[in-house]
Design an enzyme around this catalytic site. Structure first.
Site: not given
Ligand code: ACO
Length: 426
Positions: A304, A361
């Site tokens: 998140h 979720d």
């Molecule tokens: N699985 C694996 N790796 C992940 C995940 C995941 N679900 N989420 C983040 N990471 C990793 C990224 O690859 C990144 O790695 P790096 O630093 O080596 O490049 C690091 O963790 C940070 O991730 P970002 O995408 O930069 O974080 P951001 O804050 O931009 O994204 C997000 C948050 C979009 C929610 C992300 O965690 C994600 O895509 N999760 C899966 C989708 C999801 O569940 N969304 C629901 C959010 S809650 C809502 O909207 C109600």
């Protein structure tokens, strides 16, 4: 706290510090461009407060979520979705009579203009219900002209009530259309959530009996999704509203943003992922994929932008799964897969280092699927519940004397000025 001094472009600029009631203070950079000729750069707004708000507070490190000061766990346990709607819109919990009056007002707006039913018929039967939601909610502005003057607080109030009240009807009709069943009119003798269940799963040929445990579970899911401060869809609603667009158009914009798999679409994606994983023995393979930089796969329902701890809504969701299973006497083996996936991920250094925890979720899809919703409806339910947050935030923005049209700047990296070359010379 003392103001900060920024030394840049050969100048020292004082940046006032603004304090909220809790949470980090902010540096007021509004005058920075005028003083220095420089912009700040913050793609994704990771360090930028876009507005002042008194609705919702999140401490992502501690896993805290408060609505008007009340912890989400307490609201989920003791209150109802109608009560939370009142709280978000009005700032205080309602008295018994205020709640009764508010619920009556909402129930008086549950019907749709009859002409809107024909609008649905323009969609293909296999249209994604979110596509229908975007279209139908946007179309409300063409039907309720008497509540589109955003400068009139009374019209704003009526529009807000209409949106909250009509969203279940619109959502249920999107579902009915996809399965080829007749639309059901609302039954205002039922609760907000009971009425939605009946409009979705009932048929005109026989009475529909609302299962109280399911009604309560879904109501709680609505509470958990009611608001979440300046997330992508809420910021979209605010940005759309900042130009003076009417509330129905703004909420349609929010729905469009919510649809994305990184936001509201994640609940659909999370259940699809659990189905793809299937049995616990396949979890290590998917954990390895999630960690592989060359593989776009991510654990959906994990991670998140704000929570760097367990999402407090996920805790309530996990408990609710068990309640719904007990009430419906079902036991989806995917729940076991989800529990094990959570356990394995949380003990893996990759997820620990990046502070990736289950979000709201991760478990919601299992509950919604047990109740009978197809995955395509999951994000629709999110939109239904988030509507109150959107309208409350939109109202707050319109009432804010500091409100301006949202207009970010950019770091331009395109070509510098050059002269047009005639076609014959290229
Ligand atoms: N699985 C694996 N790796 C992940 C995940 C995941 N679900 N989420 C983040 N990471 C990793 C990224 O690859 C990144 O790695 P790096 O630093 O080596 O490049 C690091 O963790 C940070 O991730 P970002 O995408 O930069 O974080 P951001 O804050 O931009 O994204 C997000 C948050 C979009 C929610 C992300 O965690 C994600 O895509 N999760 C899966 C989708 C999801 O569940 N969304 C629901 C959010 S809650 C809502 O909207 C109600």
């Amino acid at each position: 706290m003392t103001d900060a001094t920024l030394n840049t472009a050969g100048k020292a600029v004082e940046l006032p510090t603004l304090e909220g009631s809790i949470g980090p203070s902010v540096l007021d950079i509004r005058k920075m461009y005028a003083a220095t000729g420089q912009f700040t750069y913050d793609p994704g707004f990771t360090s930028t407060a876009s507005c002042e708000s008194g609705l919702t507070y999140i401490d992502g490190d501690e896993g805290v979520l408060l609505h008007r000061g009340y912890p989400i766990g307490q609201l989920a346990e003791h209150s109802s979705f109608m009560e939370v709607c009142y709280l978000l819109l009005n700032g205080e919990l309602p008295s018994q009579s205020e709640l009764g009056q508010f619920s009556r007002i909402i129930s008086r707006h549950t019907m749709l203009h009859e002409q809107l039913a024909t609008f649905y018929r323009g969609f293909r039967r296999d249209a994604h219900p979110m596509a229908i939601m975007c279209g139908v909610v946007g179309a409300l502005s063409a039907f309720y002209h008497d509540s589109t003057d955003i400068n009139d607080p009374q019209q704003r109030k009526i529009a807000s009530h209409r949106l909250i009240a009509k969203m279940p009807t619109i959502a249920a009709m999107a579902y009915k259309y996809s399965v080829g069943q007749p639309f059901l009119y609302p039954d205002n003798s039922l609760s907000y959530t009971g009425n939605f269940l009946r409009m979705t799963f009932g048929v005109p040929a026989e009475p529909y009996v609302v299962v109280p445990e399911v009604e309560r579970a879904l109501d709680r899911i609505f509470i958990l999704h009611a608001d979440h401060e300046q997330n992508a869809s809420t910021s979209t609603v605010r940005l759309a509203g900042s130009s003076g667009a009417n509330p129905f158009a703004c909420i349609a914009a929010g729905i469009a943003c919510l649809w994305g798999p990184a936001h509201g679409g994640a609940n659909e994606a999370a259940l699809n992922m659990l189905r793809e994983i299937g049995t616990p023995d396949r979890i290590p393979h998917y954990i390895a994929r999630a960690k592989d930089k060359n593989d776009p796969f991510r654990l959906m329902g994990f991670g998140h932008r704000v929570y760097k701890n367990y999402d407090p809504r996920a805790t309530v969701m996990q408990k609710t799964v068990r309640e719904v299973f007990a009430a419906l006497k079902v036991n989806d083996p995917l729940f076991e897969t989800a529990l094990q996936l959570e356990e394995i991920a949380l003990s893996d250094p990759y997820f620990a280092e990046k502070k990736l925890f289950p979000n709201v979720d991760f478990y919601s899809g299992i509950i919604l699927s047990a109740i009978g919703f197809p995955t395509t409806m999951f994000t629709v339910l999110f939109a239904l519940a988030r509507t109150v947050g959107w309208v409350a935030q939109w109202n707050e923005m319109i009432s804010d004397p500091n409100q301006k049209i949202g207009r970010p700047r950019q770091l331009y990296t395109g070509p510098v000025q050059r002269d047009y070359v005639p076609l014959s010379a290229r």
